[in-house]
Design an enzyme around this catalytic site. Structure first.
Site, PDB file in Angstrom:
ATOM      1  N   LEU A 204       0.719  -1.040   0.004  1.00 14.12           N
ATOM      2  CA  LEU A 204      -0.056   0.077   0.150  1.00 14.12           C
ATOM      3  C   LEU A 204       0.865   1.278   0.073  1.00 14.12           C
ATOM      4  CD1 LEU A 204      -2.921   1.069   0.053  1.00 14.12           C
ATOM      5  CD2 LEU A 204      -2.764   1.049   2.526  1.00 14.12           C
ATOM      6  N   TRP A 205       0.606   2.073  -1.113  1.00  7.45           N
ATOM      7  CA  TRP A 205       1.178   3.576  -1.068  1.00  7.45           C
ATOM      8  C   TRP A 205       0.318   4.399  -0.019  1.00  7.45           C
ATOM      9  CZ3 TRP A 205       2.269  -0.105  -4.377  1.00  7.45           C
ATOM     10  CH2 TRP A 205       3.323   0.076  -5.418  1.00  7.45           C
ATOM     11  N   ILE A 241       4.430  -1.567   3.250  1.00  5.70           N
ATOM     12  CA  ILE A 241       3.809  -0.303   3.357  1.00  5.70           C
ATOM     13  C   ILE A 241       4.952   0.428   2.499  1.00  5.70           C
ATOM     14  CG2 ILE A 241       3.282   2.045   4.611  1.00  5.70           C
ATOM     15  CD1 ILE A 241       1.236  -0.114   5.075  1.00  5.70           C
ATOM     16  N   LYS A 242       4.453   1.485   1.629  1.00  2.73           N
ATOM     17  CA  LYS A 242       5.184   2.359   0.903  1.00  2.73           C
ATOM     18  C   LYS A 242       4.992   3.650   1.477  1.00  2.73           C
ATOM     19  CE  LYS A 242       6.301   4.683  -3.454  1.00  2.73           C
ATOM     20  NZ  LYS A 242       5.888   5.038  -4.910  1.00  2.73           N
ATOM     21  N   GLN A 243       5.906   4.753   1.925  1.00  7.85           N
ATOM     22  CA  GLN A 243       5.727   5.991   2.231  1.00  7.85           C
ATOM     23  C   GLN A 243       6.610   6.770   1.940  1.00  7.85           C
ATOM     24  OE1 GLN A 243       4.019   8.524   3.186  1.00  7.85           O
ATOM     25  NE2 GLN A 243       2.816   7.430   4.644  1.00  7.85           N
TER      26      GLN A 243
END
Length: 360
Positions: A204-205, A241-243
């Site tokens: 998830l972005w 998780i993409k952050q």
């Protein structure tokens, strides 16, 4: 045979004046609280979860591919910018990438763990490459052809299509804080549920988007707000998780002060006990909100610029020392000559392969 940065001085020369601070800083929150990357990451973290054996297999494939194979770290090429930023704006600097095959070729040549891109890109080359590198199908996008331009992530694909072309995972973006976020949360929660049923991993972005977040600073990059976005992401069972890398903090109070309205909830100890203004502490707070690292945090590489190599290495050092899981780098790599893109990926990967860059 690949080479790695075995000596700290090799990385120090790239980091320049920041080297001492970034490589020797001791984090505010102890690393003992974290679930850190390692060769046994899938066994140690995910086998006790509700993920089925097919998801475990695909997660292991992601962690077992490329130059970072079996380290617990990830290096991913994401190319959804043809929709998100328009094909012209994204590929005019290097027109070879109008051809989808070159996107996959770059990821393979660079030793990436996976390539994340659109249904169309992966679908048109799937029979040639699905067994050579893990595919991550991005399910939703924001497009810039509607006039006036709007900013809303809408579904372009579904998990069944990703499964049919041989993908190992699906990816999606939620604009947390936007007017559309409630709908997006519901859509992606449902899509991730179906993806897991099919055996696909989920990424998830966790991006923020609201004009109220732009005040004296850009609080889209605030550790407290991005941390909460991460926490919402793992709540709908994102495996990774993409952050964006945090650059500031105190987003809650800044938004409340600027708007004259109460906003969200936080606790003073977030700012006194859990964070400082140091980038490693800010990023560690993002990791804490990924269930203390049980869901891997990958930070984005950002837009292409004049100092891409130094910026990429800096981001990798901060992510690794904070307890993160890797980097996902797009425009910095594909908007330059092919071989330079490969070298930039290798510079990033060398940080994660180096024993001299330790957890803070």
């Amino acid at each position: 045979m690949t080479t790695t940065l075995k000596e700290a001085s090799s990385i120090e020369s790239v980091l320049g004046k920041e080297a001492e601070d970034l490589l020797n800083y001791k984090a505010k929150v102890s690393k003992d609280l974290l679930h850190l990357p390692g060769p046994d990451f899938v066994d140690r973290i995910w086998t006790s979860s509700d993920r089925n054996p097919q998801v475990l297999r695909n997660l292991q494939q992601l962690y077992s591919t490329g130059r970072l194979a079996n380290t617990g770290y990830l290096s991913i090429l994401p190319v959804d910018q043809g929709i998100e930023h328009s094909a012209g704006a994204s590929f005019a600097p290097n027109p070879i990438y109008f051809d989808p095959e070159n996107i996959v070729k770059l990821a393979i040549a660079a030793g990436c763990n996976a390539v994340a891109t659109t249904l169309g890109v992966l679908g048109i080359v799937s029979r040639k490459y699905a067994h050579k590198i893990p595919f991550i199908v991005k399910l939703n996008h924001n497009e810039l052809l509607t006039f006036p331009n709007q900013f809303d992530q809408v579904l372009f694909a579904d998990p069944e299509q990703a499964w049919n072309l041989g993908a190992a995972a699906v990816g999606a973006t939620i604009y947390f804080g936007s007017e559309q976020s409630t709908r997006q949360i519901q859509e992606i929660s449902k899509a991730f549920k179906r993806a897991h049923e099919l055996g696909l991993a989920t990424i998830l972005w966790c991006y923020l988007r609201n004009n109220a977040f732009k005040q004296d600073k850009d609080y889209h990059l605030a550790a407290d707000l991005t941390g909460q976005a991460n926490h919402l992401g793992v709540t709908i069972e994102a495996d990774i998780i993409k952050q964006k890398l945090p650059e500031t903090n105190n987003g809650y109070s800044a938004v409340a002060k600027a708007t004259g309205e109460s906003y969200g909830k936080t606790n003073e100890r977030v700012y006194t006990d859990l964070t400082t203004d140091h980038p490693i502490d800010l990023t560690r707070y993002q990791v804490l909100n990924c269930y203390n690292g049980r869901a891997g945090l990958i930070n984005s590489g950002g837009a292409s610029g004049k100092n891409d190599f130094a910026e990429a290495v800096r981001t990798a050092v901060i992510n690794k020392r904070a307890g993160g899981t890797g980097l996902i780098s797009g425009r910095k790599t594909f908007q330059r000559p092919f071989e330079e893109g490969v070298k930039l990926f290798h510079a990033i990967q060398d940080v994660y392969l180096s024993p001299d860059v330790t957890i803070a």
